[in-house]
Design a protein around this motif. Structure first.
Motif, PDB file in Angstrom:
ATOM      1  N   CYS A  30       0.836  -1.210   0.007  1.00 48.46           N
ATOM      2  CA  CYS A  30      -0.022  -0.045  -0.079  1.00 48.46           C
ATOM      3  C   CYS A  30       0.756   1.239  -0.093  1.00 48.46           C
ATOM      4  CB  CYS A  30      -0.931   0.083   1.269  1.00 48.46           C
ATOM      5  SG  CYS A  30      -2.216   1.170   1.118  1.00 48.46           S
ATOM      6  N   PRO A  31       0.722   2.171  -0.682  1.00 50.46           N
ATOM      7  CA  PRO A  31       1.199   3.618  -1.074  1.00 50.46           C
ATOM      8  C   PRO A  31       1.139   4.007   0.516  1.00 50.46           C
ATOM      9  CG  PRO A  31      -0.074   3.257  -2.669  1.00 50.46           C
ATOM     10  CD  PRO A  31      -0.595   2.406  -1.851  1.00 50.46           C
ATOM     11  N   PRO A  32       2.357   4.825   0.932  1.00 51.10           N
ATOM     12  CA  PRO A  32       2.515   5.344   2.348  1.00 51.10           C
ATOM     13  C   PRO A  32       1.728   6.750   2.378  1.00 51.10           C
ATOM     14  CG  PRO A  32       4.422   5.699   1.332  1.00 51.10           C
ATOM     15  CD  PRO A  32       3.556   5.028   0.118  1.00 51.10           C
ATOM     16  N   GLY A  33       1.229   7.125   3.583  1.00 49.52           N
ATOM     17  CA  GLY A  33       0.623   8.459   3.631  1.00 49.52           C
ATOM     18  C   GLY A  33      -0.723   8.518   3.598  1.00 49.52           C
ATOM     19  N   GLY A  70       0.542  -1.423  10.194  1.00 44.70           N
ATOM     20  CA  GLY A  70       0.694  -0.485   8.955  1.00 44.70           C
ATOM     21  C   GLY A  70       0.156   0.751   9.065  1.00 44.70           C
ATOM     22  N   VAL A  71      -0.416   1.071   9.954  1.00 43.72           N
ATOM     23  CA  VAL A  71      -0.958   2.720  10.065  1.00 43.72           C
ATOM     24  C   VAL A  71      -0.377   3.410  11.433  1.00 43.72           C
ATOM     25  CG1 VAL A  71      -2.915   3.906  10.607  1.00 43.72           C
ATOM     26  CG2 VAL A  71      -3.224   1.822   9.330  1.00 43.72           C
ATOM     27  N   PHE A  72       0.312   4.329  11.384  1.00 44.63           N
ATOM     28  CA  PHE A  72       0.693   5.301  12.468  1.00 44.63           C
ATOM     29  C   PHE A  72       0.250   6.605  12.145  1.00 44.63           C
ATOM     30  CE2 PHE A  72       4.562   7.534  14.041  1.00 44.63           C
ATOM     31  CZ  PHE A  72       4.324   7.128  15.494  1.00 44.63           C
ATOM     32  N   GLU A  73      -0.137   6.995  13.392  1.00 47.02           N
ATOM     33  CA  GLU A  73      -0.833   8.348  13.784  1.00 47.02           C
ATOM     34  C   GLU A  73      -1.658   8.714  12.498  1.00 47.02           C
ATOM     35  OE1 GLU A  73       2.768  11.168  13.785  1.00 47.02           O
ATOM     36  OE2 GLU A  73       3.120  10.571  15.977  1.00 47.02           O
ATOM     37  N   ARG A  75      -2.225   7.371   9.401  1.00 45.22           N
ATOM     38  CA  ARG A  75      -1.489   7.338   8.063  1.00 45.22           C
ATOM     39  C   ARG A  75      -0.926   5.858   7.618  1.00 45.22           C
ATOM     40  NH1 ARG A  75       1.940  11.864   6.160  1.00 45.22           N
ATOM     41  NH2 ARG A  75       2.477  12.010   8.282  1.00 45.22           N
ATOM     42  N   THR A  76      -1.272   5.397   6.626  1.00 41.39           N
ATOM     43  CA  THR A  76      -0.365   4.285   6.427  1.00 41.39           C
ATOM     44  C   THR A  76       0.875   4.421   6.238  1.00 41.39           C
ATOM     45  OG1 THR A  76      -0.760   4.637   3.796  1.00 41.39           O
ATOM     46  CG2 THR A  76      -2.420   3.400   4.855  1.00 41.39           C
ATOM     47  N   THR A  77       1.772   3.411   6.732  1.00 42.22           N
ATOM     48  CA  THR A  77       3.169   3.622   6.624  1.00 42.22           C
ATOM     49  C   THR A  77       3.771   3.124   5.362  1.00 42.22           C
ATOM     50  OG1 THR A  77       3.558   1.560   7.864  1.00 42.22           O
ATOM     51  CG2 THR A  77       3.241   3.589   9.218  1.00 42.22           C
ATOM     52  N   GLY A  78       3.063   2.157   4.699  1.00 45.76           N
ATOM     53  CA  GLY A  78       3.749   1.491   3.489  1.00 45.76           C
ATOM     54  C   GLY A  78       4.084   0.192   4.007  1.00 45.76           C
ATOM     55  N   THR A  79       3.890  -0.112   5.151  1.00 46.05           N
ATOM     56  CA  THR A  79       4.205  -1.555   5.629  1.00 46.05           C
ATOM     57  C   THR A  79       2.983  -2.290   5.664  1.00 46.05           C
ATOM     58  OG1 THR A  79       4.275  -0.835   7.952  1.00 46.05           O
ATOM     59  CG2 THR A  79       6.275  -0.621   6.950  1.00 46.05           C
TER      60      THR A  79
END
Lengths: 357, 357, 357, 357
Positions: A30-33, A70-73, A75-79
């Motif tokens: 998944c794309p990050p952000g 895979g989500v931080f704050e 938003r997706t992180t790309g992981t």
């Protein structure tokens, strides 16, 4: 490449059985952000959720999705994004009959033939409960393709088709059938009620349209957009047919009838005068709406006794008691939407990989 | 995973354009020790070869296949088998018109949209000449599954269906249409002649049956045998629909009608009293014949002028001169057979990988 | 996913044996619009070509590469690029000895154990001739990453290392060993001459540096750039070890010694005060030069007789006559460069797929 | 093919971050019918678990693994096995420093460069906690290859190597270092204590031997067993080098020294007189023990301040407080074992797919 994964660069894997503690999906690439929370996914699961009308199974599953990674704050992180849904309503019942005999139309015989034994509780891995996981994954995919609007709806149920002239987009969410024709929806209530009461079941045809797909997604030869969509749709339980655009109807047209003539548009983009092609030419999107239709067989779980054999090969008969959808096609509509989103998100990233656009 | 490869452990890749020097396939993962020579592959290519009757394109291609690697002393070594077919009859002609304007129904517009330019000679990579390479690869696949007998034939052409009661297996190779019904074949001659003379074209429906597939091939969820077959068939040029067993017709049956009841067989193997499922349950083969139907649109190359735009976005019209099949569905039959063989060979090896059987 | 393909979205497959009619590669997923002709690829093949000095095998192969597809009017079309190299100098010789007995250090025994038989002519598929195909493919990869400069050179031969203080980039192409230290190159002449004369062989260590890789290529966890590079290098014949940056030496440093401190650069990009990491942190490129070292064992083809067994399991001994490189490490340098280019091109496209950059 | 999956037919995907609620693995393609419970997996996790001696991080994680799917009545069903481990000891601390500045040697800078931001809590996805998931997956893999015995142990720590003459297999589990040499283990206590007290860290070399691998696993060219193993090992945190058999040492041998001569064995199987090759010839197992060595850099988390920059590109310095392994190489041994098992299980099934054996 493995059995329970789908996609090339935007890829998801699902796991879980009907009567295990939980089921889930892992979304990779998944794309990050991207802004993502459980609230973004829950509405899609709620659309597919059982027990919301008398026309679907009475199994009660809240289908609450949790994001475990895979989500931080926000938003997706790309992981990898791990999604989990707990099974709540695994009603304790007697499975001795289905454990021994093969239900015709189900995967009972073939699972035993392949694996030597099977998890017979509620169909195990072959249960349509698995589709909850992909609906969750599809919710992530939608965030990758905000330019695309996807709608799936039933165009036929129990052999009774909608009237295309009565098509009303707003009607789709107004009835229990994802039916765009109010008149058909009224008729279908009776058809499904009758099937349910008589212990029978009916089939359906789901149509899915994706608008806003730009020209250029998809790829020759073995990653054709139509091929990816067909593969995706055919993985849905009970699906026996897939067509793009006019599909089987195109086989009855002449070349002139089937040609989607092109005119210059005011904005520099071409205008197609028809869409027999269903938005795909040579495996690549043309910019027209992508149109897919999917045929679902009637639920194989019926109360009427059917001849079968047991695990010893001896003759017996079986009737499938319990909670079942009299028409699995109804709840398939959100699943078809999810698969469309998952395929398109993957193709968008693949196109970007190769061309930088 | 790549765009021009298909399969998981038995895998092939194709390359080549309509008007390049050659085209070919690389087959990877083939079991070692199989007897293989060019003579094993040529008959399949001959069935697909153009120019063999007045009902197909008049392009003359001998389609001689050469084996460049992977075979030693007449047997496969387990290393990649490189197959090459030279293009012979690339008639020098004026491509200026098709280079500039987009032929409706063809991949001209979408290739330009995706890649920024295209090889416009004879359709380049989007030409059905690519299918010669997979027919060759399919010939290798057949050696991997000697227990399976595959037959593809046309069941409908230009909207005119065969009479199932008149089905005669021996008739299929007796006419120019791979048609199992002699009466229909006679009618089709007129339909295709008329289409050709009027510069039009017609569609077709191809059915393919694989007998001898044992129970257990295929796998849940995203490697379902139906999904693999649908993906495979949808990669064939002009295909717009795929169905398994009763397919779209199953959506019109009740659960009782659709149930394939099971009885004990004399040899310990089950007997199914019907085959609505087309030999696949839960994505896994049941031991019944695997039945797939494929819809092909009418050839998009027609003499009738059609409105279109050119590369600058300006309005124009185009008629497609040159040598074309008035019904691409005819020569698709051997291609459908090849894809069936390629999918089944892959699934056989995958099944063996996981279960040791 | 298949045995003879490498890469994820920029992907190549190779085929062919030492003594077959030809060998080749199919490159898939290449971006469209890149200027490409055979002249762009030939120089890389010429560097790897045998028979150019007395220090390599005397087999004479022009290694002329032909482009059979995927290029139109001098530019890549985005469709598969088929590259073919004909085998010219398959000297007819008596293979009866090697057909029967297993050469220690070679793949003879293991191919027979796996496949039941083998193509024994010149090592068949296990011959280093296969690397010609990837050097050609690597030439295509270089066009995808024009921002990157790749250099591979020998840093050790027969246990004799270069003097890092004497490193001269310009020297690399001035000797027969891709050696950046003129003094070492002079010593190596003697080492290789001696090995050749005595029918022995020596090993080597090749270092490869890629400059210009921007930060961000590679991906956690199982697509780490170091993992991809290690996989790629370990596919090269005779390679037995791979290290990134300080590699095994890093295991002997303390945390303080190993830390690559960072300072602000004048152009807004960070400056690293050291490069123990070899340009990769957490599997992702840091913007520093990517540094890989590869260990190659001595050629297993030696004139000295070695104890072995034959196909019947009986004791015998074998000495390998014929034309062989006394040090396969020398001609490996262009192959290492090609694999570096192929990995980086793939990772660039993967990074673009996920992030749009 | 995706970023967080590994394997071809026996395939696993991992998910989860250091400070998320949980982490896990999904194992796909596992053969059916294998006896599997959480008790089969827990011992491997316990070996890797932190906080078991003063030589590893003091983070306390029970690392309890749960099986969420794929097992029925104590046996694998052939469907995906979902494994989950909850994170328990995510100590609340102040991450403001590490959130802003890049720790040299860590993935902080490169994650930001790739994804635009990062989960900075405990390293997020780049934390070695991810390896718990693969150790669990490796436990499943071991069941697929009961014929193979795998042992990993440290052969060097902080530059201090074991004495091969003192090698005692039984000693490996007797000390905190997976060290087969009691004398070395005693010395290493002091080395690690000293590193810990001075806020420094040391590297290590792990060796892994797999006995019982039959001849024939692995495949040319890009699925060579050495390539798969190198890729697998290089995905482990802090690994900077991989070698097979004599590895870099083989580059310093002559062809005669490096030849593993073969003699007939009493049981019809060949006897190799040496194992410089590390059990792999031409990418295929020879039946000898498979030997891999892996170099791990010293932990990048050190108390000594190091120059770095912050997210704005301004100069700063950072010292990494908190709970860290002074030598990540120690706890890597069970991870190396797991990766060996995962690669071999996949190769066993691939070999069976192609050859039926």
């Amino acid at each position: 490449m493995s059995f329970n994964s789908f996609g090339r660069v935007f890829r998801f894997s699902t796991w879980g059985e009907s009567h295990g503690p939980a089921l889930g999906a892992v979304v990779d690439g998944c794309p990050p952000g991207l802004e993502l929370s459980e609230d973004d996914l829950q509405p899609w699961l709620d659309k597919r959720r059982p027990g919301t009308s008398r026309f679907t199974t009475q199994r009660q599953e809240p289908d609450r999705v949790r994001i475990l990674s895979g989500v931080f704050e926000g938003r997706t992180t790309g992981t990898p994004i791990s999604l989990m849904i707990e099974n709540v309503d695994q009603r304790s019942k007697d499975y001795s009959e289905v454990a021994l005999a093969y239900r015709p139309g189900h995967a009972d015989f073939t699972y035993d033939a392949k694996y030597g034994f099977r998890d017979y509780r509620g169909g195990g891995r072959s249960s349509a409960r698995e589709t909850a996981a992909r609906v969750a994954a599809g919710g992530v995919a939608r965030l990758v393709i905000p330019e695309v609007r996807i709608r799936a709806y039933l165009v036929e149920l129990g052999g009774d088709a909608i009237d295309r002239a009565a098509f009303d987009d707003a009607e789709i969410d107004n009835n229990s059938f994802f039916c765009p024709d109010a008149g058909a929806a009224a008729r279908w209530e009776k058809i499904v009620d009758e099937a349910r009461k008589s212990g029978s079941s009916v089939g359906a045809i789901v149509e899915c349209v994706a608008e806003g797909v730009p020209p250029g997604w998809g790829a020759p030869i073995y990653a054709k957009l139509d091929s990816e969509l067909a593969a995706a749709m055919m993985t849905i339980n009970a699906v026996k047919g897939v067509e793009i655009g006019d599909g089987f109807g195109a086989a009855r047209l002449t070349g002139e009838q089937n040609a989607d003539a092109i005119r210059p548009g005011n904005d520099g983009r071409p205008i197609f005068l028809a869409n027999h092609a269903g938005g795909i030419l040579g495996g690549i999107s043309s910019g027209q709406p992508v149109v897919v239709r999917v045929a679902l067989k009637p639920t194989s779980s019926i109360l009427t006794p059917v001849e079968t054999i047991d695990r010893n090969g001896d003759a017996t008969e079986i009737r499938t008691k319990g909670r079942h959808d009299p028409c699995v096609g109804i709840r398939a509509a959100p699943v078809v939407e999810a698969m469309m989103a998952l395929v398109l998100a993957d193709q968008k990233l693949l196109h970007r990989a190769q061309t930088g656009r």
